[in-house]
Write an enzyme that holds these catalytic residues in place. Structure first.
Site, PDB file in Angstrom:
ATOM      1  N   GLY A   1       0.825  -1.202   0.000  1.00 14.59           N
ATOM      2  CA  GLY A   1       0.000   0.000   0.000  1.00 14.59           C
ATOM      3  C   GLY A   1       0.853   1.242   0.000  1.00 14.59           C
ATOM      4  O   GLY A   1       2.047   1.191   0.292  1.00 14.59           O
TER       5      GLY A   1
ATOM      6  N   PRO B   1       2.343   4.862   1.134  1.00 13.65           N
ATOM      7  CA  PRO B   1       2.775   5.296   2.464  1.00 13.65           C
ATOM      8  C   PRO B   1       1.613   5.881   3.257  1.00 13.65           C
ATOM      9  O   PRO B   1       0.754   6.545   2.696  1.00 13.65           O
ATOM     10  CB  PRO B   1       3.813   6.374   2.189  1.00 13.65           C
ATOM     11  CG  PRO B   1       4.266   6.138   0.803  1.00 13.65           C
ATOM     12  CD  PRO B   1       3.147   5.478   0.081  1.00 13.65           C
ATOM     13  N   GLY B   2       1.614   5.596   4.533  1.00  9.28           N
ATOM     14  CA  GLY B   2       0.617   6.207   5.404  1.00  9.28           C
ATOM     15  C   GLY B   2      -0.707   5.486   5.475  1.00  9.28           C
ATOM     16  O   GLY B   2      -1.625   5.942   6.129  1.00  9.28           O
TER      17      GLY B   2
ATOM     18  N   GLY C   1      -1.123   2.558   6.806  1.00  8.30           N
ATOM     19  CA  GLY C   1      -1.241   1.716   7.991  1.00  8.30           C
ATOM     20  C   GLY C   1      -0.505   0.396   7.967  1.00  8.30           C
ATOM     21  O   GLY C   1      -0.841  -0.499   8.739  1.00  8.30           O
ATOM     22  N   LYS C   2       0.510   0.232   7.122  1.00  7.49           N
ATOM     23  CA  LYS C   2       1.226  -1.040   7.077  1.00  7.49           C
ATOM     24  C   LYS C   2       1.947  -1.299   8.401  1.00  7.49           C
ATOM     25  O   LYS C   2       1.817  -2.375   8.996  1.00  7.49           O
ATOM     26  CB  LYS C   2       2.212  -1.062   5.909  1.00  7.49           C
ATOM     27  CG  LYS C   2       1.534  -0.913   4.558  1.00  7.49           C
ATOM     28  CD  LYS C   2       2.503  -1.017   3.405  1.00  7.49           C
ATOM     29  CE  LYS C   2       3.464   0.147   3.291  1.00  7.49           C
ATOM     30  NZ  LYS C   2       2.822   1.428   2.964  1.00  7.49           N
ATOM     31  N   THR C   3       2.703  -0.310   8.831  1.00  8.20           N
ATOM     32  CA  THR C   3       3.418  -0.447  10.096  1.00  8.20           C
ATOM     33  C   THR C   3       2.436  -0.613  11.250  1.00  8.20           C
ATOM     34  O   THR C   3       2.618  -1.461  12.123  1.00  8.20           O
ATOM     35  CB  THR C   3       4.279   0.809  10.354  1.00  8.20           C
ATOM     36  OG1 THR C   3       4.959   1.132   9.156  1.00  8.20           O
ATOM     37  CG2 THR C   3       5.267   0.568  11.454  1.00  8.20           C
TER      38      THR C   3
ATOM     39  N   HIS D   1      -9.885  36.257 -11.429  1.00  8.18           N
ATOM     40  CA  HIS D   1      -9.230  34.995 -11.783  1.00  8.18           C
ATOM     41  C   HIS D   1      -9.798  33.840 -10.943  1.00  8.18           C
ATOM     42  O   HIS D   1     -10.255  32.838 -11.477  1.00  8.18           O
ATOM     43  CB  HIS D   1      -7.712  35.141 -11.572  1.00  8.18           C
ATOM     44  CG  HIS D   1      -6.922  33.929 -11.919  1.00  8.18           C
ATOM     45  ND1 HIS D   1      -6.154  33.834 -13.055  1.00  8.18           N
ATOM     46  CD2 HIS D   1      -6.772  32.737 -11.278  1.00  8.18           C
ATOM     47  CE1 HIS D   1      -5.580  32.647 -13.098  1.00  8.18           C
ATOM     48  NE2 HIS D   1      -5.940  31.963 -12.027  1.00  8.18           N
ATOM     49  N   GLU D   2      -9.778  34.028  -9.627  1.00  8.63           N
ATOM     50  CA  GLU D   2     -10.268  32.955  -8.758  1.00  8.63           C
ATOM     51  C   GLU D   2     -11.770  32.745  -8.936  1.00  8.63           C
ATOM     52  O   GLU D   2     -12.254  31.612  -8.883  1.00  8.63           O
ATOM     53  CB  GLU D   2      -9.939  33.241  -7.285  1.00  8.63           C
ATOM     54  CG  GLU D   2      -8.444  33.239  -6.953  1.00  8.63           C
ATOM     55  CD  GLU D   2      -7.708  31.979  -7.394  1.00  8.63           C
ATOM     56  OE1 GLU D   2      -8.335  30.897  -7.434  1.00  8.63           O
ATOM     57  OE2 GLU D   2      -6.516  32.087  -7.739  1.00  8.63           O
TER      58      GLU D   2
HETATM   59  P1  ADP Z   1       2.737   2.915   6.429  1.00 12.64           P
HETATM   60  O1  ADP Z   1       3.553   1.973   7.241  1.00 12.64           O
HETATM   61  O2  ADP Z   1       1.770   2.219   5.514  1.00 12.64           O
HETATM   62  O3  ADP Z   1       3.505   3.976   5.718  1.00 12.64           O
HETATM   63  P2  ADP Z   1       1.824   3.740   8.983  1.00 12.64           P
HETATM   64  O4  ADP Z   1       1.352   2.472   9.542  1.00 12.64           O
HETATM   65  O5  ADP Z   1       3.154   4.208   9.416  1.00 12.64           O
HETATM   66  O6  ADP Z   1       1.773   3.713   7.411  1.00 12.64           O
HETATM   67  O7  ADP Z   1       0.724   4.848   9.259  1.00 12.64           O
HETATM   68  C1  ADP Z   1       1.076   6.075   9.790  1.00 12.64           C
HETATM   69  C2  ADP Z   1       0.017   6.578  10.727  1.00 12.64           C
HETATM   70  O8  ADP Z   1      -1.204   6.806  10.045  1.00 12.64           O
HETATM   71  C3  ADP Z   1      -0.339   5.603  11.818  1.00 12.64           C
HETATM   72  O9  ADP Z   1       0.534   5.702  12.896  1.00 12.64           O
HETATM   73  C4  ADP Z   1      -1.736   6.054  12.177  1.00 12.64           C
HETATM   74  O10 ADP Z   1      -1.690   7.141  13.055  1.00 12.64           O
HETATM   75  C5  ADP Z   1      -2.317   6.532  10.874  1.00 12.64           C
HETATM   76  N1  ADP Z   1      -3.119   5.501  10.216  1.00 12.64           N
HETATM   77  C6  ADP Z   1      -2.910   4.965   8.994  1.00 12.64           C
HETATM   78  N2  ADP Z   1      -3.864   4.063   8.695  1.00 12.64           N
HETATM   79  C7  ADP Z   1      -4.687   4.011   9.751  1.00 12.64           C
HETATM   80  C8  ADP Z   1      -5.852   3.246  10.065  1.00 12.64           C
HETATM   81  N3  ADP Z   1      -6.368   2.355   9.213  1.00 12.64           N
HETATM   82  N4  ADP Z   1      -6.438   3.452  11.250  1.00 12.64           N
HETATM   83  C9  ADP Z   1      -5.918   4.353  12.120  1.00 12.64           C
HETATM   84  N5  ADP Z   1      -4.847   5.087  11.897  1.00 12.64           N
HETATM   85  C10 ADP Z   1      -4.216   4.931  10.732  1.00 12.64           C
HETATM   86 ZN    ZN Z   2      -5.454  29.978 -11.490  1.00 14.68          ZN
END
Ligand code: ADP
Ligand code: ZN
Length: 590
Positions: A201, A203-204, A206-208, A425-426
């Site tokens: 997935g 980054p961010g 929730g893998k870790t 513009h906006e």
């Molecule tokens: P990855 O390892 O995929 O890059 P992380 O597990 O480090 O992502 O996620 C970073 C942070 O994002 C987590 O510590 C948490 O705070 C938040 N987060 C991501 N996914 C979830 C989820 N499904 N539920 C709750 N928090 C989440």
């Molecule tokens: Zn513009």
């Protein structure tokens, strides 16, 4: 000045261990410098003895000028002081028997110091200690020689309750966790035990978090390492770290071994045999044999994390290795609401904060992005000293994250005419977004941002998954062109009256048009970029044609909708910023 889309934010940042290492380095250097300076200063201020010949010394003794002698046993020199001055003199140790007695007989104070030669040598080396210390620390911090915390186990207190959404995967992971603790469960059913799980997935997402939750939920030891750290290491060290990591994990089973950024060592072998390539192959082989080296009943589970599993070496995903794979998708609307609620715990929100609504507005945010959104909003509340976090603060935080900067408090030294241009513009962007697309306009502002834009129209797509049609893409281009079109009409359809503020819009539109050209049938459905220079020329011709047509259509659109654009622009000139409701009301003429 473009209508802004949400951008995904990479989670994480520097690992804590790295941060700690740098802090350590800084502290060590500071201490070392302080010690070095104080020693040097001490040496400089301490009186340096004046050397005299032994004969001169004997003459002084004869003349009864010598008051006291400081005599280091075994030293090559000794020091003495005269009665009539405070100076310290130094001369050669004659090393004769009875020297002390003869001095004492002359009424000279004689102090023997026990500083041995060795101590003297050590003392003379003292100023170099800080230097050695720095060299030592720097060497330790060099990639490869450092001590990575891979061996120390962790007992996370994260559980599956801390993971929002992803219910199906959670259920599967729970089963895996059960069999990790009690392998007999599987054997009874004759099922084969999972040794490795691959989490895929962006980054961010929730893998870790998931890996930690699995260890926390089952109460097993958690070992984590980043595969790119292995690669950084010197020859062979990475591979030996891999072995060591697995050895530890087996000794402390049941345990989970989490390897982040698996693609760093596990992507398809490129066959290069240079230093880096060899190192990389060694690491991968070490990992493969480490996984093969434990049996399913050893109570070790390997969890690997990667952004893209297609890049992984097929050897890794063979049965018996990372044979279970889960994709952690970006959170959908329901999951976003859950994640928001989870991270909202312990924070106070105003009554107008509706998490379901917020979840709808945060299309494209990763879990980590949502977590930091609420954090940034909390920081804003803290700065403004409001007792609760308001919806407006959350909006502001999301704008800050999207813009990678702040919206300034004032228009600065922009004059009235410039302010008018920016406002039209906006307004052009905003009205085109509302009229031509199904995007929601979240906010329009003519306040400049610290990221260098003159104003912003923030919009979000209505739903998560969108398969844009040719029509959608055309409308997107028109929305991008509409800012300039409004300026053009304001200037009485004179090209010369248009500002240069649409550069970013045009850049974005260009890439949409290129995409569009390959999707529409003119001289066949072809990707001209595959045809070298001739293809490039053809592509450019078609892009030009599409661009000209869409620009004309946008100008026609702006003329037709001029009253709405005019209303929004006038309001912007008065108020600088308009909320979603305000813009919509003005557009509809309410
Ligand atoms: P990855 O390892 O995929 O890059 P992380 O597990 O480090 O992502 O996620 C970073 C942070 O994002 C987590 O510590 C948490 O705070 C938040 N987060 C991501 N996914 C979830 C989820 N499904 N539920 C709750 N928090 C989440
Ligand atoms: Zn513009």
């Amino acid at each position: 000045m473009g209508a802004d889309k949400k951008r995904k934010k990479k989670a994480g940042g520097t690992p804590r261990s790295k941060k700690r290492k740098y802090t350590l380095l800084v502290v060590a250097i500071a201490v070392a410098l302080a010690v070095a300076i104080s020693i040097v200063a001490g040496v400089v201020t301490a009186q340096k003895p004046e050397t005299v010949s032994y004969n001169a010394f004997c003459q002084m003794v004869k003349d009864h000028q010598v008051e006291k002698i400081t005599f280091p046993t075994g030293g090559a020199k000794f020091t003495f002081q005269k009665k009539d001055d405070d100076k310290v003199y130094e001369t050669d140790n004659p090393k004769i028997d009875g020297f002390k007695e003869s001095m004492l007989k002359q009424d000279i104070e004689f102090t023997e110091t026990s500083t041995s030669m060795w101590v003297q040598i050590l003392l003379s080396l003292l100023p170099y200690v800080p230097l050695l210390l720095i060299v030592f620390i720097v060497l330790r911090m060099m990639p490869g020689s450092g001590k990575y915390s891979v061996e120390s186990a962790d007992r996370p207190d994260t559980t599956f309750d801390d993971v929002a959404g992803l219910e199906e995967i959670k259920a599967d992971m729970k089963t895996i966790a059960e069999t990790l603790k009690d392998p007999s469960l599987c054997q009874e059913l004759g099922a084969h035990i999972t040794k490795g799980v691959l989490l895929e997935g962006e980054p961010g997402n929730g893998k870790t978090l998931f890996a930690r939750a699995l260890a926390g939920e089952t109460g097993v030891n958690f070992y984590s390492a980043n595969a790119s750290e292995f690669i950084e290491m010197y020859a062979g060290l990475g591979a030996s770290r891999v072995r060591k990591l697995f050895k530890e994990a087996r000794e402390h089973a049941p345990s989970v071994v989490f390897i982040d950024e698996l693609d760093a060592i596990g992507s398809k072998r490129d066959g290069s045999t240079d230093g880096a390539g060899r190192e990389y192959t060694q690491c991968l082989n070490a990992l493969l044999s480490a996984i093969d080296g434990f049996t399913a009943t050893d109570g070790v589970l390997v969890i690997g994390a990667t952004n893209r599993s297609e890049d992984l070496d097929p050897a890794l995903v063979r049965p018996g290795r990372f044979d279970k794979q889960f994709i952690l998708p970006p959170p959908d609307c329901g999951a976003r609401e859950q994640i928001l609620r989870l991270h909202a715990k312990g924070k106070k929100f105003a009554d107008d904060v509706d998490f379901a609504e917020l979840a709808r507005d945060t299309v494209g945010f990763s879990g980590a992005g949502l977590a930091s959104l609420l954090n940034e909003a909390a920081m804003l509340a803290l700065t403004r000293k409001t007792s609760v976090i308001t919806r407006q603060q959350i909006d502001e935080a999301s704008i800050q994250m999207a813009l990678k900067g702040h919206i300034k408090n004032s228009i600065g030294d922009r004059n009235r005419h410039e302010q008018e241009i920016v406002s039209y513009h906006e307004a052009g962007h905003a009205v085109a977004t509302l009229a031509l697309t199904d995007h929601l306009v979240r906010r329009v502002t003519v306040l400049p941002t610290t990221a260098g834009t003159g104003g912003v129209t923030m919009s979000v797509p209505p739903s998560d998954k969108q398969l844009p049609t040719v029509g959608d893409l055309e409308c997107q281009v028109k929305m991008l062109y509409a800012g300039r079109a409004a300026e053009y009409l304001l200037a009485g359809e004179r090209e010369t009256g248009v500002s240069l503020g649409a550069g970013q819009d045009i850049k974005e539109a260009t890439s949409v048009i290129q995409h569009l050209v390959t999707l529409t049938e003119k001289d066949g459905l072809l990707d001209y970029s595959d045809f070298g220079l001739a293809g490039q020329n053809k592509l450019m011709d078609q892009c030009e044609a599409v661009s000209r047509r869409l620009w004309e259509e946008t100008v026609a659109f702006a003329k037709e909708n001029w009253p709405a654009i005019d209303r929004v622009a006038k309001a912007l000139m008065e108020k600088d910023s308009l909320s979603a409701q305000e813009v919509t009301a003005l557009y509809r003429g309410e």
